[in-house]
Design a protein around this motif. Structure first.
Motif, PDB file in Angstrom:
ATOM      1  N   CYS A   1       0.891  -1.201   0.080  1.00 52.70           N
ATOM      2  CA  CYS A   1      -0.016  -0.017  -0.128  1.00 52.70           C
ATOM      3  C   CYS A   1       0.790   1.467   0.049  1.00 52.70           C
ATOM      4  O   CYS A   1       0.875   2.194   1.032  1.00 52.70           O
ATOM      5  CB  CYS A   1      -0.821   0.033   1.315  1.00 52.70           C
ATOM      6  SG  CYS A   1      -2.225  -1.065   0.932  1.00 52.70           S
TER       7      CYS A   1
ATOM      8  N   ALA B   1      -2.920  -4.290   0.286  1.00 55.11           N
ATOM      9  CA  ALA B   1      -4.040  -3.694  -0.574  1.00 55.11           C
ATOM     10  C   ALA B   1      -5.350  -4.816  -0.702  1.00 55.11           C
ATOM     11  O   ALA B   1      -6.347  -4.254  -0.622  1.00 55.11           O
ATOM     12  CB  ALA B   1      -3.687  -3.431  -1.837  1.00 55.11           C
TER      13      ALA B   1
ATOM     14  N   GLU C   1      -6.892  -5.135   2.880  1.00 56.63           N
ATOM     15  CA  GLU C   1      -7.759  -3.721   3.416  1.00 56.63           C
ATOM     16  C   GLU C   1      -8.847  -3.439   1.974  1.00 56.63           C
ATOM     17  O   GLU C   1      -9.191  -2.571   2.150  1.00 56.63           O
ATOM     18  CB  GLU C   1      -6.577  -2.731   3.351  1.00 56.63           C
ATOM     19  CG  GLU C   1      -6.101  -2.989   4.635  1.00 56.63           C
ATOM     20  CD  GLU C   1      -4.736  -1.892   4.578  1.00 56.63           C
ATOM     21  OE1 GLU C   1      -4.858  -0.679   4.063  1.00 56.63           O
ATOM     22  OE2 GLU C   1      -3.770  -2.136   5.483  1.00 56.63           O
ATOM     23  N   ASN C   2      -8.770  -4.434   1.002  1.00 58.41           N
ATOM     24  CA  ASN C   2      -9.830  -4.281  -0.175  1.00 58.41           C
ATOM     25  C   ASN C   2      -9.668  -2.749  -0.736  1.00 58.41           C
ATOM     26  O   ASN C   2     -10.591  -2.007  -0.862  1.00 58.41           O
ATOM     27  CB  ASN C   2     -11.302  -4.543   0.630  1.00 58.41           C
ATOM     28  CG  ASN C   2     -12.131  -4.681  -0.500  1.00 58.41           C
ATOM     29  OD1 ASN C   2     -11.787  -4.976  -1.595  1.00 58.41           O
ATOM     30  ND2 ASN C   2     -13.515  -4.451  -0.134  1.00 58.41           N
ATOM     31  N   ARG C   3      -8.321  -2.585  -0.969  1.00 56.11           N
ATOM     32  CA  ARG C   3      -8.134  -1.292  -1.560  1.00 56.11           C
ATOM     33  C   ARG C   3      -7.122  -1.483  -2.871  1.00 56.11           C
ATOM     34  O   ARG C   3      -6.304  -0.717  -3.254  1.00 56.11           O
ATOM     35  CB  ARG C   3      -7.431  -0.316  -0.442  1.00 56.11           C
ATOM     36  CG  ARG C   3      -8.087   0.067   0.612  1.00 56.11           C
ATOM     37  CD  ARG C   3      -7.451   1.103   1.212  1.00 56.11           C
ATOM     38  NE  ARG C   3      -6.552   1.057   1.773  1.00 56.11           N
ATOM     39  CZ  ARG C   3      -5.456   1.640   2.304  1.00 56.11           C
ATOM     40  NH1 ARG C   3      -5.339   2.868   1.497  1.00 56.11           N
ATOM     41  NH2 ARG C   3      -4.432   1.438   2.796  1.00 56.11           N
TER      42      ARG C   3
ATOM     43  N   GLN D   1      -6.816   1.193  -5.756  1.00 53.53           N
ATOM     44  CA  GLN D   1      -6.431   2.657  -5.189  1.00 53.53           C
ATOM     45  C   GLN D   1      -4.663   2.503  -5.384  1.00 53.53           C
ATOM     46  O   GLN D   1      -4.059   3.530  -5.544  1.00 53.53           O
ATOM     47  CB  GLN D   1      -6.192   2.931  -3.801  1.00 53.53           C
ATOM     48  CG  GLN D   1      -7.871   3.122  -3.440  1.00 53.53           C
ATOM     49  CD  GLN D   1      -7.878   3.275  -1.835  1.00 53.53           C
ATOM     50  OE1 GLN D   1      -7.007   3.624  -1.065  1.00 53.53           O
ATOM     51  NE2 GLN D   1      -9.314   2.974  -1.352  1.00 53.53           N
TER      52      GLN D   1
END
Ligand code: SF4
Length: 346
Positions: A153, A214, A217-219, A222
């Protein structure tokens, strides 16, 4: 888990995954530096499937460093035609000549010497050094940046040189002895077929899923973060597809510096001309147009420029002021970049 804890887990996750999932690709049949080098240069900005026929054709005509060094430049360009970024082809040949002169025809096996070759930057050098010579040198391309960016991330833009440098240094510390080449390829492969650039990454089959920040954190959408790109410069051009009565095409050679240096082109000029202006301009450049067949509008995107082109196809009487070439000769011997070639193919 912190970033420094995650990096050391990569080899143990990726090496077994790669041995089960690696695609069979023509340039993976051996670790011959010439093969890896040519494929890596071709693969820059180009999809694997598109590169395969180019790679096979290139090696069948120029099978080794010496044949590339001694080939006519026009042959190298011809083999490159359609891949774009012709400076890469020119640099390949310059590097081959340098290897013949300075390294007795043997591809160098240390980073400073590899990096001294024209057209070889840190990424390509890392790929060759690790895959061919088992050196612990990371090859950090867009695929690798994307994987690491999602894994950690990373909030900093991955295209920033400082971020790339930091990722390179972190990877260098965990390169597995004796498996350097496989590790390089496993990272690239994960980015190419699982942690994909467009669309949703295939996290459900990813060997890093249980440690990837990522994903956890389900991102994933991004990352990677990128800095804002400068807009490309836009230029308007009027192009002339001038045919004589024998269906020969007028071409000229570009200057030996700048964009598409040394390649061939259709005559053209700045700005978008109307029909009458185009007929007048064709006469000014030495053609004798007898009919205007059609007008085609196309755009072509280069790295930093977009050309918006209006092409007029005209029949002309033969004239000595322009070089007219048969279509089949143009096809086989002249390197005409896609920006111009597209008007011959419609
Ligand atoms: S889990 Fe998903 S986002 Fe994370 S590295 Fe794997 S494919 Fe990429």
């Amino acid at each position: 888990m912190s970033s420094s804890d995650l990096y050391p887990l990569l080899p143990e996750r990726l090496l077994p995954w790669f041995s089960r999932n690696a695609r069979e690709l023509p340039w993976r049949r051996d670790h011959e530096p010439y093969h890896v080098w040519i494929s890596e240069i071709m693969l820059q900005q180009t999809r694997v499937e598109a590169v395969k026929p180019y790679y096979i054709r290139f090696l069948s005509e120029l099978p080794d460093i010496s044949s590339l060094a001694n080939a006519p430049e026009e042959q190298v360009f011809k083999l490159w035609e359609g891949l774009g970024y012709y400076s890469r082809a020119r640099n390949l040949q310059r590097a081959a000549r340098m290897i013949m002169d300075r390294f007795d025809g043997v591809f160098p096996n240390q980073m400073p010497e590899i990096l001294s070759l024209p057209g070889i930057g840190p990424y390509t050098a890392g790929a060759i050094a690790s895959i061919c010579f088992e050196l612990p040198e990371p090859a950090v391309d867009g695929n690798v940046l994307r994987v690491i960016s999602r894994l950690l991330c990373l909030e900093d833009p991955v295209d920033a040189p400082s971020v790339r440098k930091e990722i390179t240094e972190s990877l260098r510390r965990i390169y597995p002895a004796g498996k350097c080449g496989t590790f390089t390829q496993s990272l690239m492969e994960l980015g190419a077929i699982v942690c994909v650039p467009n669309g949703t990454p295939a996290c459900s089959i990813c060997p890093l899923a249980d440690i990837c920040k990522a994903f956890l954190e389900n991102r994933t959408e991004q990352y990677p973060v990128r800095s804002e790109k400068k807009a490309r410069r836009e230029e308007n051009l009027t192009v002339f597809l001038l045919r004589d009565q024998n269906d020969r095409i007028a071409v000229s050679q570009r200057p030996d510096h700048g964009l598409l240096a040394g390649l061939w082109e259709l005559p053209h000029m700045d700005g978008l001309l109307n029909e009458q202006e185009a007929l007048d301009a064709a006469r000014d450049m030495g053609a004798a147009p007898v009919s205007l067949i059609r007008c085609m509008n196309r755009s072509h995107v280069f790295t930093h420029i977009i050309w918006h082109m209006r092409c007029y196809e005209m029949i002309c009487e033969s004239t000595d002021n322009l070089l007219f070439v048969n279509r089949d000769v143009l096809e086989t011997r002249y390197s005409l970049p896609t920006a111009f070639r597209q008007f011959l193919e419609t």
